[in-house]
Scaffold this motif. Structure first.
Motif, PDB file in Angstrom:
ATOM      1  N   ALA A  67     -12.808  22.496   4.842  1.00  0.00           N
ATOM      2  CA  ALA A  67     -11.390  22.265   5.131  1.00  0.00           C
ATOM      3  C   ALA A  67     -11.194  21.552   6.463  1.00  0.00           C
ATOM      4  N   TRP A  68     -12.099  21.726   7.417  1.00  0.00           N
ATOM      5  CA  TRP A  68     -11.949  21.095   8.724  1.00  0.00           C
ATOM      6  C   TRP A  68     -12.286  19.614   8.681  1.00  0.00           C
ATOM      7  N   THR A  69     -13.056  19.185   7.686  1.00  0.00           N
ATOM      8  CA  THR A  69     -13.422  17.780   7.632  1.00  0.00           C
ATOM      9  C   THR A  69     -12.317  16.920   7.036  1.00  0.00           C
ATOM     10  N   ARG A  70     -11.368  17.531   6.370  1.00  0.00           N
ATOM     11  CA  ARG A  70     -10.280  16.767   5.755  1.00  0.00           C
ATOM     12  C   ARG A  70      -9.279  16.303   6.808  1.00  0.00           C
ATOM     13  N   ASN A  71      -8.710  15.151   6.562  1.00  0.00           N
ATOM     14  CA  ASN A  71      -7.676  14.606   7.435  1.00  0.00           C
ATOM     15  C   ASN A  71      -6.353  15.259   7.053  1.00  0.00           C
ATOM     16  N   VAL A  72      -5.786  16.045   7.951  1.00  0.00           N
ATOM     17  CA  VAL A  72      -4.547  16.761   7.635  1.00  0.00           C
ATOM     18  C   VAL A  72      -3.364  15.814   7.468  1.00  0.00           C
ATOM     19  N   ALA A  73      -3.496  14.584   7.932  1.00  0.00           N
ATOM     20  CA  ALA A  73      -2.415  13.598   7.801  1.00  0.00           C
ATOM     21  C   ALA A  73      -2.566  12.745   6.543  1.00  0.00           C
ATOM     22  N   PHE A  74      -3.536  13.072   5.686  1.00  0.00           N
ATOM     23  CA  PHE A  74      -3.755  12.280   4.475  1.00  0.00           C
ATOM     24  C   PHE A  74      -2.488  12.237   3.632  1.00  0.00           C
ATOM     25  N   ASN A  75      -2.139  11.037   3.188  1.00  0.00           N
ATOM     26  CA  ASN A  75      -0.985  10.773   2.330  1.00  0.00           C
ATOM     27  C   ASN A  75       0.360  11.054   3.019  1.00  0.00           C
TER      28      ASN A  75
ATOM     29  N   LEU B  17       7.069   2.721   4.298  1.00  0.00           N
ATOM     30  CA  LEU B  17       6.398   1.455   4.026  1.00  0.00           C
ATOM     31  C   LEU B  17       4.893   1.625   3.852  1.00  0.00           C
ATOM     32  N   ALA B  18       4.314   2.665   4.453  1.00  0.00           N
ATOM     33  CA  ALA B  18       2.867   2.885   4.355  1.00  0.00           C
ATOM     34  C   ALA B  18       2.554   4.359   4.563  1.00  0.00           C
ATOM     35  N   VAL B  19       1.474   4.798   3.935  1.00  0.00           N
ATOM     36  CA  VAL B  19       1.010   6.180   4.112  1.00  0.00           C
ATOM     37  C   VAL B  19      -0.441   6.160   4.589  1.00  0.00           C
ATOM     38  N   ASN B  20      -0.857   7.249   5.219  1.00  0.00           N
ATOM     39  CA  ASN B  20      -2.227   7.399   5.687  1.00  0.00           C
ATOM     40  C   ASN B  20      -3.138   7.529   4.479  1.00  0.00           C
ATOM     41  N   GLN B  21      -4.101   6.633   4.340  1.00  0.00           N
ATOM     42  CA  GLN B  21      -4.988   6.614   3.180  1.00  0.00           C
ATOM     43  C   GLN B  21      -6.375   7.149   3.492  1.00  0.00           C
ATOM     44  N   ASN B  22      -6.580   7.679   4.689  1.00  0.00           N
ATOM     45  CA  ASN B  22      -7.885   8.207   5.071  1.00  0.00           C
ATOM     46  C   ASN B  22      -7.981   9.676   4.685  1.00  0.00           C
ATOM     47  N   LYS B  23      -8.832   9.977   3.710  1.00  0.00           N
ATOM     48  CA  LYS B  23      -8.965  11.366   3.266  1.00  0.00           C
ATOM     49  C   LYS B  23      -9.646  12.219   4.330  1.00  0.00           C
ATOM     50  N   HIS B  24     -10.527  11.607   5.105  1.00  0.00           N
ATOM     51  CA  HIS B  24     -11.244  12.333   6.152  1.00  0.00           C
ATOM     52  C   HIS B  24     -10.914  11.730   7.499  1.00  0.00           C
ATOM     53  N   SER B  25     -11.033  12.539   8.517  1.00  0.00           N
ATOM     54  CA  SER B  25     -10.690  12.078   9.851  1.00  0.00           C
ATOM     55  C   SER B  25     -11.777  11.225  10.478  1.00  0.00           C
ATOM     56  N   GLY B  26     -12.940  11.134   9.859  1.00  0.00           N
ATOM     57  CA  GLY B  26     -14.010  10.312  10.404  1.00  0.00           C
ATOM     58  C   GLY B  26     -15.149  10.168   9.429  1.00  0.00           C
ATOM     59  N   TYR B  27     -16.215   9.555   9.899  1.00  0.00           N
ATOM     60  CA  TYR B  27     -17.409   9.361   9.075  1.00  0.00           C
ATOM     61  C   TYR B  27     -18.008  10.723   8.732  1.00  0.00           C
ATOM     62  N   PHE B  28     -18.317  10.950   7.476  1.00  0.00           N
ATOM     63  CA  PHE B  28     -18.781  12.284   7.088  1.00  0.00           C
ATOM     64  C   PHE B  28     -20.175  12.296   6.489  1.00  0.00           C
TER      65      PHE B  28
END
Length: 118
Positions: free
Chosen positions: A91-99, A39-50
């Motif tokens: 690579a560490w700044t990316r949200n591994v759960a993206f999409n 029903l929904a996917v994680n849309q945050n490309k980054h895990s926090g404010y960058f």
């Protein structure tokens, strides 16, 4: 596409003078085929404010720029600047759960009901 099939059965038995009263039995199944669609996917490309303010120093201008033209190039530049400023590999700044899925359909549920109508 339809992704959920529900079933509802009701049986009513009338009785009394002029069939004034009734007893109804209900059987209700939600998600009959027990589908588990996303029903929904994680849309945050980054895990926090960058650190978007590192591009021009004006947060509003940077966000407007990102949401209008040159989005991909500016986004990559902001990401690279964050990595340089903080000593963190990009690579560490990316949200591994993206999409990745974060919400699914509820599982099958069955309900029985009894009603007295007058």
């Amino acid at each position: 596409m339809f992704t959920q099939t529900d079933l509802n059965l009701t049986h009513r038995i009338r009785f009394g003078n002029d069939n004034r009263f009734a007893v109804a039995f209900d059987f209700n199944v939600l998600n009959v085929f027990n589908e588990s669609n996303i029903l929904a996917v994680n849309q945050n490309k980054h895990s926090g404010y960058f650190g978007m303010t590192e591009i021009t120093g004006d947060y509003v201008t940077d966000i407007n720029k990102l949401t209008s033209t040159g989005v991909l190039a500016d986004y990559a530049a902001a990401e690279a600047q964050f990595a340089v400023d903080n000593g963190v590999p990009i690579a560490w700044t990316r949200n591994v759960a993206f999409n990745q899925p974060i919400a699914f359909q509820d599982p099958r549920s069955v309900r029985f009901g009894f009603r007295f109508q007058f």
